[in-house]
Each structure stands twice: as structure tokens, then as C-alpha cells.
Scaffold this motif. Sequence first.
Motif, PDB file in Angstrom:
ATOM      1  N   ASN A   1       0.800  -1.229   0.000  1.00  0.00           N
ATOM      2  CA  ASN A   1       0.000   0.000   0.000  1.00  0.00           C
ATOM      3  C   ASN A   1       0.831   1.278   0.000  1.00  0.00           C
ATOM      4  O   ASN A   1       0.330   2.335  -0.365  1.00  0.00           O
ATOM      5  N   THR A   2       2.081   1.198   0.436  1.00  0.00           N
ATOM      6  CA  THR A   2       2.862   2.426   0.615  1.00  0.00           C
ATOM      7  C   THR A   2       3.988   2.621  -0.399  1.00  0.00           C
ATOM      8  O   THR A   2       4.596   3.686  -0.422  1.00  0.00           O
ATOM      9  N   SER A   3       4.268   1.614  -1.204  1.00  0.00           N
ATOM     10  CA  SER A   3       5.378   1.726  -2.151  1.00  0.00           C
ATOM     11  C   SER A   3       4.978   1.174  -3.511  1.00  0.00           C
ATOM     12  O   SER A   3       4.111   0.312  -3.606  1.00  0.00           O
ATOM     13  N   GLU A   4       5.639   1.695  -4.535  1.00  0.00           N
ATOM     14  CA  GLU A   4       5.472   1.123  -5.875  1.00  0.00           C
ATOM     15  C   GLU A   4       6.657   0.196  -6.100  1.00  0.00           C
ATOM     16  O   GLU A   4       7.791   0.525  -5.758  1.00  0.00           O
ATOM     17  N   TRP A   5       6.389  -0.958  -6.684  1.00  0.00           N
ATOM     18  CA  TRP A   5       7.422  -1.977  -6.835  1.00  0.00           C
ATOM     19  C   TRP A   5       7.775  -2.175  -8.284  1.00  0.00           C
ATOM     20  O   TRP A   5       6.916  -2.077  -9.135  1.00  0.00           O
TER      21      TRP A   5
END
Length: 94
Positions: A18-22
Motif C-alpha cells: 500500500n505504501t510503495s510502488e514496486w
Amino acid sequence: MDKKTEEFYVRLKEELGNTSEWPSEYLYKFIVPTELNKILEIEGAFNDMGAVIKTHQSKAGKYTSVSVNVRMESPDAVIEKYVLVSGIEGIISL
């Protein structure tokens, strides 16, 4: 793996998703007793990944903090590394 640990990893995976783009940079922090073989085990878990690894010994020299900054592909990959190093005796993951 006990139920509490498993629940922690489930929450961590959800939070990372939810908090980072991978893929994304991830900073691991560990504390281990100051024994070369334990530090090398941590470093070995991140071999050939382009990780930037920094170590810092405690004032009394009894413990060493190991920071690993590395590009990870997914929250699952992050958790796999935590599980991999969790077998090192005396390790604390922060």
C-alpha cells in the motif's frame, strides 16, 4: 514460523503493497552479536543484488548493526529475505 510471526509478515506485506510502488528501494536493518560469520551470513543473503551494506559496531563492541539498502522486486521478495536471515542466531530485525 509461529502464528505471531506469520501475522507480522502478512501485515508487513500489506503495508508495503500500500505504501510503495514496486520494484522499490528497501532498507533492512539488523542487529547481531559481533561475530564475523554472522555478519557475513547477512551479507551473503544479499550477494549479487547490488546492495549497499553498512556495518557499525556498538560502543562496547558486543553488537553490530547491519544496514542493507537494496532494490527489491516486490513485498514478497522483501519478506523472503527476512525469513532467510531469521535463522541467524541472535539476529534482531528492526
